[in-house]
Design an enzyme around this catalytic site. Structure first.
Site, PDB file in Angstrom:
ATOM      1  N   ASP A  98      70.538 -33.717  56.494  1.00 56.73           N
ATOM      2  CA  ASP A  98      71.029 -32.725  57.464  1.00 56.73           C
ATOM      3  C   ASP A  98      70.155 -31.481  57.552  1.00 56.73           C
ATOM      4  O   ASP A  98      70.355 -30.648  58.436  1.00 56.73           O
ATOM      5  CB  ASP A  98      72.460 -32.312  57.076  1.00 56.73           C
TER       6      ASP A  98
ATOM      7  N   HIS B   4      72.856 -33.556  47.055  1.00 59.43           N
ATOM      8  CA  HIS B   4      73.393 -34.860  47.463  1.00 59.43           C
ATOM      9  C   HIS B   4      74.035 -35.511  46.249  1.00 59.43           C
ATOM     10  O   HIS B   4      73.549 -35.371  45.140  1.00 59.43           O
ATOM     11  CB  HIS B   4      72.256 -35.757  47.980  1.00 59.43           C
TER      12      HIS B   4
HETATM   13  C1  SDX Z   1      75.669 -36.110  53.835  1.00 55.28           C
HETATM   14  O1  SDX Z   1      77.124 -39.474  50.514  1.00 55.28           O
HETATM   15  C2  SDX Z   1      76.236 -39.608  51.434  1.00 55.28           C
HETATM   16  O2  SDX Z   1      75.437 -40.525  51.438  1.00 55.28           O
HETATM   17  C3  SDX Z   1      76.274 -38.523  52.527  1.00 55.28           C
HETATM   18  C4  SDX Z   1      75.162 -38.571  53.561  1.00 55.28           C
HETATM   19  C5  SDX Z   1      75.245 -39.810  54.440  1.00 55.28           C
HETATM   20  O3  SDX Z   1      74.198 -40.210  54.984  1.00 55.28           O
HETATM   21  O4  SDX Z   1      76.385 -40.304  54.652  1.00 55.28           O
HETATM   22  O5  SDX Z   1      73.906 -38.532  52.904  1.00 55.28           O
HETATM   23  C6  SDX Z   1      75.258 -37.378  54.525  1.00 55.28           C
HETATM   24  O6  SDX Z   1      76.829 -35.825  53.787  1.00 55.28           O
HETATM   25  C7  SDX Z   1      74.615 -35.277  53.162  1.00 55.28           C
HETATM   26  C8  SDX Z   1      75.219 -34.040  52.430  1.00 55.28           C
HETATM   27  C9  SDX Z   1      75.495 -32.957  53.472  1.00 55.28           C
HETATM   28  N1  SDX Z   1      76.210 -31.818  52.835  1.00 55.28           N
HETATM   29  C10 SDX Z   1      75.596 -30.648  52.601  1.00 55.28           C
HETATM   30  O7  SDX Z   1      74.405 -30.435  52.805  1.00 55.28           O
HETATM   31  C11 SDX Z   1      76.526 -29.552  52.064  1.00 55.28           C
HETATM   32  C12 SDX Z   1      75.826 -28.794  50.925  1.00 55.28           C
HETATM   33  N2  SDX Z   1      75.719 -29.712  49.769  1.00 55.28           N
HETATM   34  C13 SDX Z   1      76.788 -29.688  48.830  1.00 55.28           C
HETATM   35  O8  SDX Z   1      77.984 -29.155  49.147  1.00 55.28           O
HETATM   36  C14 SDX Z   1      76.728 -30.794  47.777  1.00 55.28           C
HETATM   37  O9  SDX Z   1      75.433 -30.876  47.336  1.00 55.28           O
HETATM   38  C15 SDX Z   1      77.219 -32.158  48.179  1.00 55.28           C
HETATM   39  C16 SDX Z   1      78.593 -32.098  48.796  1.00 55.28           C
HETATM   40  C17 SDX Z   1      76.287 -32.802  49.134  1.00 55.28           C
HETATM   41  C18 SDX Z   1      77.286 -33.005  46.912  1.00 55.28           C
HETATM   42  O10 SDX Z   1      78.280 -32.488  46.131  1.00 55.28           O
HETATM   43  P1  SDX Z   1      78.564 -33.029  44.638  1.00 55.28           P
HETATM   44  O11 SDX Z   1      77.798 -34.272  44.368  1.00 55.28           O
HETATM   45  O12 SDX Z   1      80.036 -33.040  44.445  1.00 55.28           O
HETATM   46  O13 SDX Z   1      77.866 -31.952  43.745  1.00 55.28           O
HETATM   47  P2  SDX Z   1      78.584 -30.640  43.198  1.00 55.28           P
HETATM   48  O14 SDX Z   1      79.263 -29.949  44.339  1.00 55.28           O
HETATM   49  O15 SDX Z   1      79.370 -31.012  42.008  1.00 55.28           O
HETATM   50  O16 SDX Z   1      77.316 -29.767  42.773  1.00 55.28           O
HETATM   51  C19 SDX Z   1      76.692 -29.924  41.494  1.00 55.28           C
HETATM   52  C20 SDX Z   1      76.120 -28.537  41.167  1.00 55.28           C
HETATM   53  C21 SDX Z   1      77.171 -27.433  41.229  1.00 55.28           C
HETATM   54  O17 SDX Z   1      76.717 -26.367  40.389  1.00 55.28           O
HETATM   55  P3  SDX Z   1      77.302 -26.292  38.856  1.00 55.28           P
HETATM   56  O18 SDX Z   1      78.807 -26.344  38.953  1.00 55.28           O
HETATM   57  O19 SDX Z   1      76.691 -27.482  38.133  1.00 55.28           O
HETATM   58  O20 SDX Z   1      76.789 -24.965  38.332  1.00 55.28           O
HETATM   59  O21 SDX Z   1      75.147 -28.184  42.170  1.00 55.28           O
HETATM   60  C22 SDX Z   1      75.594 -27.045  42.891  1.00 55.28           C
HETATM   61  C23 SDX Z   1      77.076 -26.931  42.646  1.00 55.28           C
HETATM   62  O22 SDX Z   1      77.516 -25.585  42.763  1.00 55.28           O
HETATM   63  N3  SDX Z   1      75.295 -27.285  44.301  1.00 55.28           N
HETATM   64  C24 SDX Z   1      74.846 -26.380  45.163  1.00 55.28           C
HETATM   65  C25 SDX Z   1      74.646 -27.078  46.367  1.00 55.28           C
HETATM   66  N4  SDX Z   1      74.980 -28.353  46.210  1.00 55.28           N
HETATM   67  C26 SDX Z   1      75.388 -28.486  44.929  1.00 55.28           C
HETATM   68  N5  SDX Z   1      74.594 -25.066  45.018  1.00 55.28           N
HETATM   69  C27 SDX Z   1      74.142 -24.422  46.135  1.00 55.28           C
HETATM   70  N6  SDX Z   1      73.903 -25.014  47.329  1.00 55.28           N
HETATM   71  C28 SDX Z   1      74.159 -26.336  47.475  1.00 55.28           C
HETATM   72  N7  SDX Z   1      73.943 -26.923  48.647  1.00 55.28           N
END
Ligand code: SDX
Length: 435
Positions: A363, A306
């Protein structure tokens, strides 16, 4: 603590005022930065940038705190109803008994959509994704209520709020019924909000349908938990669209489209598809954990991570707790719940996830409950939209009522071509510029 911050660049030194929120959040007000220094800021994904102030929802990602208008999500989940939470978010306080009764009655008496709007559902392919139908139908509502579109007329806005809250469940259920080629079921004013939606989703004209109370209770909880989440992607989209003084229908339609993405509200559908993929693959959870860590793989653990929560998402905790209860009450044994629990346990003990503070988000478990109450997977994000509607409305209204509100128009750092002259067709040599 200092009431200003200094930005020093070369021979430039700019002092910017500091703004402190009621929960101690501190922000540097850079509204005069460019005019006084020529500098702008760059913040990919707005991870460090606030779009303004808001009194609607407070969340603390480090401590896993979420409050609507100052009341904790745990308190509201235990004691409130979705309709009451909608009032709290939109009007800023819990309604009195009389206010709640009239609010519920107003919404109940605005659940029927125009018969001509119903024809829209027959224009879509049966396999249309319901989020595409939902955003189209909400935008289309602006053409049926042209007299209520002035965002600065509070009476018109209140009318549109009631229509949206009353009709979105009808539109959502119509998108589902049409997709399965079943008769669309009219709303019933003798039923409460959740029972009416479930009746429109699952009853057929030829049979009596009793809405199971445990299903109503589970849905009410899920809608409360999804009702708002401060400046998330879709809410920011609603605020940005509304900042041009676009009407509320158009702004909500844009919010639905933003929610559709798998990184946002579409994640609940993606979580169930992922859990099912693991199940069909033999349940080897570690294989998928390793895949999620592999930078050469595009696979992500959906429902994990998140932008704000770097601790447990308090909503995920509540939903996880409700899962066992709802499945037991429904007599459902879903193997995907065990896979989800095993996935969570393995990830929370894996350094990759621990280092990045990746926890289950709202989720991760919600789909297990939606499945238990027979909501089809491609309707999961529609359920998220039903829940988030009052939050979108509250933020749009707060922005429109803020005298300091301006049209949203971010800057950029240009990194394209420097100027060069037009090249005649016969001199292009298949390259952008003349050799
Ligand atoms: C919602 O914003 C809100 O409040 C949203 C929400 C709401 O109520 O409105 O809470 C609802 O959208 C919840 C999120 C639902 N999405 C997912 O579950 C999709 C999977 N999660 C990710 O794609 C990610 O965690 C996000 C999109 C939620 C957040 O993305 P960020 O903040 O841009 O983080 P990032 O992509 O830069 O990740 C940071 C690191 C990265 O690794 P490094 O580059 O540091 O090596 O964490 C890793 C990412 O690769 N990472 C994951 C991951 N999420 C982040 N690695 C594997 N699996 C994951 N799910």
């Amino acid at each position: 603590m200092s009431k200003s911050a200094k930005i020093i660049y070369g021979d430039k030194e700019v002092e910017c005022p500091v703004v402190e929120g009621t929960e101690g959040e501190v922000g540097i007000d850079i509204s005069k930065l460019r005019s006084s220094s020529g500098l702008i800021t760059l913040d990919n994904g707005f991870a460090n940038t606030s779009s303004g102030t808001s009194a609607i929802t407070f969340l603390d990602g480090e401590k896993g705190i979420l409050r609507y208008r100052g009341i904790s999500i745990e308190d509201l989940a235990k004691n409130s109803s979705f309709i009451e939470v909608a009032y709290l978010l939109i009007y800023g306080n819990l309604p009195t008994e009389q206010e709640l009764l009239s609010w519920e009655s107003e919404i109940k008496h605005h659940t029927l959509i125009k018969e001509d709007l119903s024809k829209l559902f027959d224009a879509f392919p049966r396999d249309a994704h319901p989020m595409g139908v939902l955003s189209s139908a909400i935008s289309a509502m602006s053409t049926f209520y042209q007299e209520y579109l002035d965002p600065k007329n509070s009476h018109d806005v209140d009318q549109v709020i009631i229509k949206l809250l009353g009709m979105l469940p009808t539109i959502a259920s119509y998108s589902y019924k049409t997709s399965i080629n079943q008769p669309r079921v009219y709303p019933r004013n003798d039923l409460d909000y959740c029972s009416n939606f479930l009746n429109m989703m699952f009853s057929v004209p030829s049979e009596k349908y009793e809405v199971p109370s445990e299903v109503v209770e589970a849905l009410n909880l899920l809608l409360i938990l999804h009702a708002d989440h401060e400046q998330n992607c879709s809410t920011s989209a609603v605020r940005l669209i509304g900042s041009s003084e676009a009407n509320l229908f158009a702004s909500i339609s844009g919010g639905i489209s933003a929610l559709w993405g798998p990184l946002h509200g579409g994640a609940n559908q993606a979580v169930m598809e992922m859990l099912n993929q693991i199940h069909l693959d033999g349940g080897n959870v570690q294989k998928f954990i390793d895949l999620a860590k592999d930078k050469n793989s595009s696979f992500r653990l959906m429902g994990f991570g998140h932008r704000v929560y770097k601790n447990f998402d308090p909503r995920a905790k509540i939903i996880k707790g409700a899962c066992d209860k709802v499945l037991e009450k429904m007599g459902v044994d879903n193997p995907l719940l065990n896979i989800a629990k095993e996935l969570e346990h393995s990830a929370l003990n894996d350094q990759y996830f621990v280092d990045r503070k990746l926890y289950p988000n709202v989720d991760f478990y919600s789909g297990i409950i939606y499945s238990a109450i027979n909501i089809p997977v491609n309707m999961f994000t529609v359920m998220f939209a039903l829940g988030r509607l009052p939050g979108w409305i509250a933020h749009w209204k707060e922005m429109n009522e803020d005298p300091k509100s301006r049209i949203g128009r971010p800057r950029q750092i240009y990194n394209g071509e420097n100027e060069y002259s037009y090249v005649d067709l016969n001199k292009r040599l298949n390259k952008k510029k003349a050799a």
